[in-house]
Design a protein around this motif. Structure first.
Motif, mmCIF file in Angstrom:
data_model
loop_
_atom_site.group_PDB
_atom_site.id
_atom_site.type_symbol
_atom_site.label_atom_id
_atom_site.label_comp_id
_atom_site.label_asym_id
_atom_site.label_seq_id
_atom_site.Cartn_x
_atom_site.Cartn_y
_atom_site.Cartn_z
ATOM 1 N N UNK A 54 -17.689 8.578 -3.778
ATOM 2 C CA UNK A 54 -17.296 8.970 -2.422
ATOM 3 C C UNK A 54 -17.010 7.771 -1.528
ATOM 4 N N UNK A 55 -17.693 7.697 -0.390
ATOM 5 C CA UNK A 55 -17.370 6.639 0.574
ATOM 6 C C UNK A 55 -17.812 5.254 0.127
ATOM 7 N N UNK A 56 -18.585 5.138 -0.962
ATOM 8 C CA UNK A 56 -19.020 3.800 -1.371
ATOM 9 C C UNK A 56 -17.861 2.942 -1.860
ATOM 10 N N UNK A 62 -14.127 14.382 0.691
ATOM 11 C CA UNK A 62 -14.864 14.110 1.920
ATOM 12 C C UNK A 62 -15.254 12.647 1.934
ATOM 13 N N UNK A 63 -15.458 12.103 3.102
ATOM 14 C CA UNK A 63 -15.982 10.737 3.216
ATOM 15 C C UNK A 63 -17.080 10.717 4.269
ATOM 16 N N UNK A 64 -17.925 11.738 4.268
ATOM 17 C CA UNK A 64 -18.999 11.813 5.259
ATOM 18 C C UNK A 64 -20.084 10.776 4.946
ATOM 19 N N UNK A 123 -9.384 2.286 -4.513
ATOM 20 C CA UNK A 123 -9.762 3.658 -4.192
ATOM 21 C C UNK A 123 -8.706 4.639 -4.695
ATOM 22 N N UNK A 138 -13.538 19.604 -1.953
ATOM 23 C CA UNK A 138 -12.617 18.843 -2.806
ATOM 24 C C UNK A 138 -12.628 17.369 -2.450
ATOM 25 N N UNK A 185 -8.360 -0.457 -0.804
ATOM 26 C CA UNK A 185 -7.587 0.784 -0.704
ATOM 27 C C UNK A 185 -6.869 1.069 -2.017
ATOM 28 N N UNK A 207 -22.978 8.737 3.631
ATOM 29 C CA UNK A 207 -23.776 8.897 2.413
ATOM 30 C C UNK A 207 -25.221 9.262 2.750
ATOM 31 N N UNK A 213 -15.209 10.895 -7.120
ATOM 32 C CA UNK A 213 -15.856 11.908 -6.284
ATOM 33 C C UNK A 213 -17.324 11.594 -6.092
ATOM 34 N N UNK A 214 -17.967 11.098 -7.169
ATOM 35 C CA UNK A 214 -19.395 10.829 -7.064
ATOM 36 C C UNK A 214 -19.659 9.636 -6.143
ATOM 37 N N UNK A 269 0.833 -1.209 0.000
ATOM 38 C CA UNK A 269 0.000 0.000 0.000
ATOM 39 C C UNK A 269 0.860 1.249 0.000
ATOM 40 N N UNK A 276 -22.762 13.692 3.426
ATOM 41 C CA UNK A 276 -22.174 14.027 2.127
ATOM 42 C C UNK A 276 -22.982 15.081 1.386
ATOM 43 N N UNK A 309 -21.599 18.525 0.003
ATOM 44 C CA UNK A 309 -21.129 18.816 -1.350
ATOM 45 C C UNK A 309 -22.145 19.618 -2.142
#
Lengths: 211, 212
Positions: B105-107, A129-131, B88, A127, B85, A133, B102-103, A28, A137, A140
């Motif tokens: 995101x956390x998925x 974020x990982x808030x 990603x 720019x 990872x 869903x 970006x769209x 990684x 989020x 944005x």
């Protein structure tokens, strides 16, 4: 596979897990080192695309007339910060400050647009974020970001469920911490660097576009 | 190599339709519901999941002889998390994929908890050889892509009048706004699941009649 593991020392049990963790960690680190410049470049291009809208340059303005200069400023404690100055026809249109800080889930990275005198917030862009869903989020979305536009940099912005004063913005339902985090990142960055921005000379350095 | 269980071909074909991860096993519901508002995010998710699934299957199959039964889930998770990872980072680094990253995101990080991947490690690759594990990974990935694609097709065409962002519906088509919202995902998934089940049962009946 019916033998029950005997507690004969952790190493004989867990050596594979430990070895894999080390190998994966190394892999990684390698991938990250290799790809980080490309990720940074993507963010830089996105930043340049967003700058005109963040400082309120009309969409009809010809791209060729917009000059974006990247500068380095220092706050009173000597901390350095990258900042972008947008100019049209040699006239300063505003500043864009990259900012970052902890959100609810992970780091939030923002771009903050300010007028040339660094007195009013003219735009906000997320720019990275990982808030959560569907809840966090939403930071944005234009609808949330626009709540910051027009706020004075002299005031401490606060996210409130029922905003009453001019320095208060409406919180996102179900995402109080994400909303507060964004407000806090904006406050900290703006308060720290607005003095330095006001001191900064807004005449174009040499006329060569920094694209 | 003497190997018990289904052959590579059976694994490959099984993953696509007879044991489709979404329609038959009801696994991986989180991305199935969340990213199928359009074909582009759905296919990006299917691609990222395929990368993680095939890579994890290969690694787990290679080290299957070393696995301790009570530590196997830990090893699976570690392997999956590593490849997620990497996926990603790749999505963020490739300029063409950056907007999708970006769209989504956390998925994308959430692929780690997609149980369809860990179920393949447990069912197939921790017990069978490299070739079979790869065939299984590819088959199940195709099945997952097919499922995401079918739901995304319905939702994007009805909800936005487009497919892969290209307009496909006649002028004057009124978009069904609900289809791109979360309820549209549940409605579409429910109807398609029901359809798949109906076809399956009819085929079953016909087969029984044929025997008699």
């Amino acid at each position: 596979m019916s033998e029950t593991p005997e507690p004969r020392g952790y190493l004989s049990q867990a050596w594979l897990v430990i070895l894999l963790a080390l190998v994966y960690g190394g892999a990684l680190a390698g991938v990250q080192t290799k790809l980080q410049p490309m990720i940074d470049e993507n963010k830089r291009l996105e930043t340049y695309r967003q700058i005109p809208a963040l400082v309120g340059i009309a969409e009809s303005t010809d791209d060729a007339e917009i000059i974006i200069e990247q500068r380095q400023i220092e706050d009173d404690d000597g901390r350095k910060q990258k900042v972008y100055l947008a100019l049209v026809d040699g006239k300063p249109q505003g500043w864009v400050l990259p900012a970052g800080g902890m959100g609810f889930a992970d780091r939030i990275e923002l771009l903050i647009g300010l007028d040339p005198a660094a007195e009013t917030i003219t735009g906000l862009w997320v720019l990275d974020q990982k808030e959560t869903p569907g809840l966090g989020d939403l930071i944005r979305d234009e609808e949330f970001r626009s709540r910051f536009v027009g706020k004075s940099t002299g005031e401490h912005i606060e996210a409130k469920p029922e905003p009453k004063r001019s320095n208060e913005i409406l919180t996102l339902t179900g995402a109080t911490i994400s909303s507060r985090s964004v407000a806090e990142i904006v406050n900290q960055t703006v308060e720290r660097f607005k003095g330095a921005l006001r001191r900064e000379d807004t005449t174009p350095t040499s006329g060569k576009p920094d694209r | 190599m003497p190997s018990q269980g289904p052959t590579a071909l059976e694994r490959f074909v099984g993953g696509i339709l007879p044991e489709n991860p979404v329609y038959r096993q009801l696994l991986g519901m989180c991305p199935t519901l969340a990213v199928t508002g359009g074909m582009k995010p759905a296919m990006t998710m299917a691609g990222a999941t395929a990368f993680v699934l095939i890579s994890a299957n290969v690694i787990v199959s290679l080290i299957r002889g070393l696995l301790k039964p009570h530590l196997r889930i830990l090893v699976f998770t570690l392997t999956i998390a590593t490849f997620v990872t990497i996926a990603d980072l790749i999505l963020k680094a490739v300029p063409a994929l950056y907007p999708m990253s970006k769209e989504l995101g956390p998925y994308v990080p959430l692929i780690i908890v997609n149980c369809l991947i860990i179920s393949r490690c447990e069912i197939c690759s921790s017990k069978q050889g490299l070739g079979i594990a790869m065939a299984d990974g590819v088959g199940v990935s195709l099945g997952f892509a097919l499922a995401l694609g079918s739901i995304a097709t319905v939702r994007e065409i009805l909800g936005s009048g487009t497919w892969f962002g290209q307009p496909v519906m006649p002028d004057g088509w009124a978009n069904w706004g609900i289809m791109v919202l979360p309820p549209g995902a549940f409605l579409t998934l429910g109807l398609l699941l029901g359809g798949a089940e109906w076809i399956g049962q009819r085929r079953e009946k016909r087969r029984e009649k044929g025997k008699v």
